[in-house]
Design a protein around this motif. Sequence first.
Motif, mmCIF file in Angstrom:
data_model
loop_
_atom_site.group_PDB
_atom_site.id
_atom_site.type_symbol
_atom_site.label_atom_id
_atom_site.label_comp_id
_atom_site.label_asym_id
_atom_site.label_seq_id
_atom_site.Cartn_x
_atom_site.Cartn_y
_atom_site.Cartn_z
ATOM 1 N N LYS A 196 0.811 -1.226 0.000
ATOM 2 C CA LYS A 196 0.000 0.000 0.000
ATOM 3 C C LYS A 196 0.839 1.269 0.000
ATOM 4 C CE LYS A 196 -4.199 -1.350 2.603
ATOM 5 N NZ LYS A 196 -4.905 -1.088 3.881
ATOM 6 N N GLU A 212 -7.011 -1.416 -4.391
ATOM 7 C CA GLU A 212 -6.150 -1.724 -3.254
ATOM 8 C C GLU A 212 -5.724 -3.193 -3.297
ATOM 9 O OE1 GLU A 212 -4.931 0.161 -0.940
ATOM 10 O OE2 GLU A 212 -6.054 2.030 -1.185
ATOM 11 N N ILE A 214 -5.105 -6.975 -1.992
ATOM 12 C CA ILE A 214 -5.909 -7.866 -1.151
ATOM 13 C C ILE A 214 -5.043 -9.038 -0.697
ATOM 14 C CG2 ILE A 214 -7.878 -9.443 -1.077
ATOM 15 C CD1 ILE A 214 -8.727 -6.565 -1.180
ATOM 16 N N CYS A 232 -7.860 -7.496 12.914
ATOM 17 C CA CYS A 232 -7.807 -6.639 11.727
ATOM 18 C C CYS A 232 -8.974 -5.642 11.684
ATOM 19 C CB CYS A 232 -7.770 -7.492 10.466
ATOM 20 S SG CYS A 232 -6.190 -8.352 10.265
ATOM 21 N N LEU A 233 -10.126 -6.044 12.189
ATOM 22 C CA LEU A 233 -11.254 -5.112 12.290
ATOM 23 C C LEU A 233 -10.915 -3.992 13.273
ATOM 24 C CD1 LEU A 233 -14.300 -7.569 12.313
ATOM 25 C CD2 LEU A 233 -13.622 -6.011 10.464
ATOM 26 N N GLY A 236 -8.698 -1.014 12.016
ATOM 27 C CA GLY A 236 -9.284 0.004 11.136
ATOM 28 C C GLY A 236 -8.648 0.012 9.763
ATOM 29 N N GLU A 237 -8.169 1.183 9.339
ATOM 30 C CA GLU A 237 -7.610 1.350 7.997
ATOM 31 C C GLU A 237 -6.411 0.435 7.757
ATOM 32 O OE1 GLU A 237 -7.579 2.725 4.176
ATOM 33 O OE2 GLU A 237 -9.083 3.139 5.732
ATOM 34 N N THR A 238 -5.623 0.179 8.793
ATOM 35 C CA THR A 238 -4.449 -0.683 8.654
ATOM 36 C C THR A 238 -4.840 -2.103 8.245
ATOM 37 O OG1 THR A 238 -3.233 0.589 10.309
ATOM 38 C CG2 THR A 238 -2.443 -1.639 9.860
ATOM 39 N N LYS A 240 -7.537 -2.868 6.505
ATOM 40 C CA LYS A 240 -8.353 -2.869 5.290
ATOM 41 C C LYS A 240 -7.609 -3.554 4.149
ATOM 42 C CE LYS A 240 -10.910 0.210 2.176
ATOM 43 N NZ LYS A 240 -11.199 1.621 1.819
ATOM 44 N N GLY A 241 -8.227 -4.552 3.545
ATOM 45 C CA GLY A 241 -7.583 -5.333 2.488
ATOM 46 C C GLY A 241 -7.290 -6.750 2.932
ATOM 47 N N GLU A 243 -8.568 -10.330 4.109
ATOM 48 C CA GLU A 243 -9.733 -11.214 4.039
ATOM 49 C C GLU A 243 -9.381 -12.539 4.701
ATOM 50 O OE1 GLU A 243 -10.805 -11.499 -0.076
ATOM 51 O OE2 GLU A 243 -11.488 -9.413 -0.200
#
Length: 342
Positions: A196, A212, A214, A232-233, A236-238, A240-241, A243
């Motif tokens: 990123k 972005e 994944i 990971c939730l 936050g933004e860190t 994101k991506g 799964e």
Amino acid sequence: MSLLTSWLRFGSPTSKLDPCPCPSHESVTIVEKGEILHDEVLDAQSKKVHFLAQTITETHAKLLELPNLRPGNSINQLLGNLVSVCSEIFSKDIVDKVLSHPSVQAALPSLRQICAQAESCLELHWAEHILASQSTNPDDVLARLKSFPYYDNYEELTRLELCAILSATKTPPKRVAFIGSGPLPLTSLCLLQALKGDSLIKGLSSLKKDEEPIILNVDCDTSAITASLSLCLALGETGKGMEFICAEATSAEKDLVEFDVVYMAALVGISQAEKEGIILQVADRMRKEALLVVRSSWGLRTCLYPEVDLATGPLLERLEPCVVVHPYGQVVNSVIVAKVRN
């Protein structure tokens, strides 16, 4: 005719030569001194082999006596000392003798299994510790994550792996699958941040402006997936991506053709035969020309993680080895990058 030539032709002078005045020649010849030095080297080597073999086997015995493998003073000290000893650099001769020592050979399968279980316990402990704080601010969560004792090692390993990947492909990966991600997916997070934010990586990337990277995290342990997803939730933004999917490494449930790179963690498979079988099944679900990153080990580090050999007939039919990296510092794992053949 030179003096040396006449000496060679007619023999040495008949007169008796004075003894060599050099102190080193007073009692023994150079050959004898060489033999003594050789014996001393062998003796020192033998003592080192004995010490290393004894350290490894005694540590294994003490680990077996522990009531559990959860983090604590005893296990932290035992595994810390073991990792320190096994991370030192020794000659190939010493390493081969230690690894072939009967007591070490007998302990290795159990020792590697203990190390794998202890690592999973450590990661789960830290994931729960990070999430247990009253502060839910993503910056605070990230700060607690970075306080993990081996965070810097994961960053360094990720840099090595990313460099190895970029030496085998023209563009950075857009989609990555990590098999055996565990409860604390540090590699995935470090790799995601590099894809990123690194200016060099972004300059090489084929991602569109609003696209972005994944990373799919795959683990067969439900508790590991639950913990890593929650973490990971909370980031936050860190996060994101990132799964997640709970599945076996060999499960056909998830096709891997959409991924540019697939990682296989060091803890996936505990022997060459088991790893080889998993690698073949994973490669069969990948697209051609995609990269497979396999974590391995070398030297005495193989006491902690099994070494992976990709140069076997079945593996060479499916994979083209591209890069092998053996770190000499605090990073324990080696890295193998291979391309899926057409």
